[in-house]
Structure formats: C-alpha cells, structure tokens
Design a protein around this motif. Structure first.
Motif, PDB file in Angstrom:
ATOM      1  N   MET A   1     -73.858  39.379  -4.459  1.00  0.00           N
ATOM      2  CA  MET A   1     -73.202  39.535  -3.257  1.00  0.00           C
ATOM      3  C   MET A   1     -74.147  38.469  -2.243  1.00  0.00           C
ATOM      4  N   ASP A   3     -75.295  37.133   1.406  1.00  0.00           N
ATOM      5  CA  ASP A   3     -75.419  37.471   2.984  1.00  0.00           C
ATOM      6  C   ASP A   3     -76.197  36.658   3.661  1.00  0.00           C
ATOM      7  N   TYR A   4     -76.328  36.800   4.762  1.00  0.00           N
ATOM      8  CA  TYR A   4     -77.097  35.823   5.839  1.00  0.00           C
ATOM      9  C   TYR A   4     -78.733  36.629   5.599  1.00  0.00           C
ATOM     10  N   LYS A   5     -79.461  35.459   5.727  1.00  0.00           N
ATOM     11  CA  LYS A   5     -80.883  35.998   5.502  1.00  0.00           C
ATOM     12  C   LYS A   5     -81.487  36.434   6.970  1.00  0.00           C
ATOM     13  N   THR A  20     -79.209  32.168   3.441  1.00  0.00           N
ATOM     14  CA  THR A  20     -78.746  33.065   2.660  1.00  0.00           C
ATOM     15  C   THR A  20     -79.368  33.898   1.686  1.00  0.00           C
ATOM     16  N   ALA A  26     -80.397  40.268  -1.345  1.00  0.00           N
ATOM     17  CA  ALA A  26     -79.123  41.039  -0.546  1.00  0.00           C
ATOM     18  C   ALA A  26     -79.135  42.411  -0.610  1.00  0.00           C
ATOM     19  N   THR A  27     -79.194  43.001  -1.478  1.00  0.00           N
ATOM     20  CA  THR A  27     -79.173  44.523  -1.603  1.00  0.00           C
ATOM     21  C   THR A  27     -80.262  44.912  -0.927  1.00  0.00           C
ATOM     22  N   GLN A  29     -82.149  43.700   1.555  1.00  0.00           N
ATOM     23  CA  GLN A  29     -81.919  43.713   2.818  1.00  0.00           C
ATOM     24  C   GLN A  29     -81.004  44.420   3.419  1.00  0.00           C
ATOM     25  N   ARG A  30     -79.742  44.526   2.883  1.00  0.00           N
ATOM     26  CA  ARG A  30     -78.823  45.313   3.501  1.00  0.00           C
ATOM     27  C   ARG A  30     -79.325  47.010   3.254  1.00  0.00           C
TER      28      ARG A  30
END
Length: 117
Positions: A1, A3-5, A20, A26-27, A29-30
């Motif tokens: 996946m 995502d934006y950094k 990104t 990404a996980t 960060q989310r």
C-alpha cells in the motif's frame, strides 16, 4: 500500500516531489495516525480515531477496556492481521499513555510498535 510520507503530520516534499512510503512503513505511519487521532476530530469522518472523549477521559475505564479499544482500532487496519502482544504504560506525572504492541501484518511479518499518546 502506498501513502504520502508524513513528518509531524506534514507531507514531506523532496526536490519538488512528494515523498511516499509503502508496505510496512505505510502501515506504521497509518497506525500512529489512527491512534493519535481523537474520534470526532476530523470533520470528514467523525467516526475515525480513538474514542478518548467518548469512552476514556473523565471516566474511570478499566485497563482491559482501554486495551480492547486499542486492539480493535489496530486490528481494523487493512495492513494488520492481528495484534500478538499489547502493553500499556501510563505515566501519571506526564499524563501520557504509551502503547507498545506487536502486530502480525498482512505480508506475514511481525512488526513492533511504540506509540506515546
């Protein structure tokens, strides 16, 4: 996946391009974003976030209730299969809650997290 950094909640731009993050980054960060977002704070989705005001602050919830709510929020993430370990530490003088947990990600790898809330 993909995502934006983000750094401190701001999108990172390097050399005129938006940075990104993918997969485990990404996980991670989310999940940090989800845990730090107060439910009702984001006007586009008032159900998103952790129910600090609705179920925690101003009340005396049992630690297992807080653990259950955190576990549910983490396991609802699309990049997480389940939480294998979860430990909460409350700093009475600092009034901070530190959640340390290990999650089995959908790619089969385990990742350890520590988030201060």
């Amino acid at each position: 996946m993909l995502d934006y950094k983000l750094v401190d909640g701001d999108i990172v731009v390097s050399g005129g391009a938006i940075d990104t993050v993918v997969d485990q980054a990404a996980t991670r960060q989310r999940l940090v974003q989800k845990l730090r977002l107060w439910q009702g704070e984001w006007f586009l989705n008032t159900a998103a976030g952790f129910p600090w005001l609705q179920q925690i602050l101003g009340q005396t919830p049992r630690p297992e209730v807080v653990s259950s709510l955190l576990r549910q929020l983490i396991e609802d993430d699309s990049g997480v299969r389940n939480v294998t370990e979860l430990d909460l530490q409350y700093g009475g003088t600092s009034r901070e809650l530190t959640a340390t947990f290990t999650a089995l990600l959908t790619n089969g790898q385990e990742e350890e997290f520590e988030v201060t809330l």
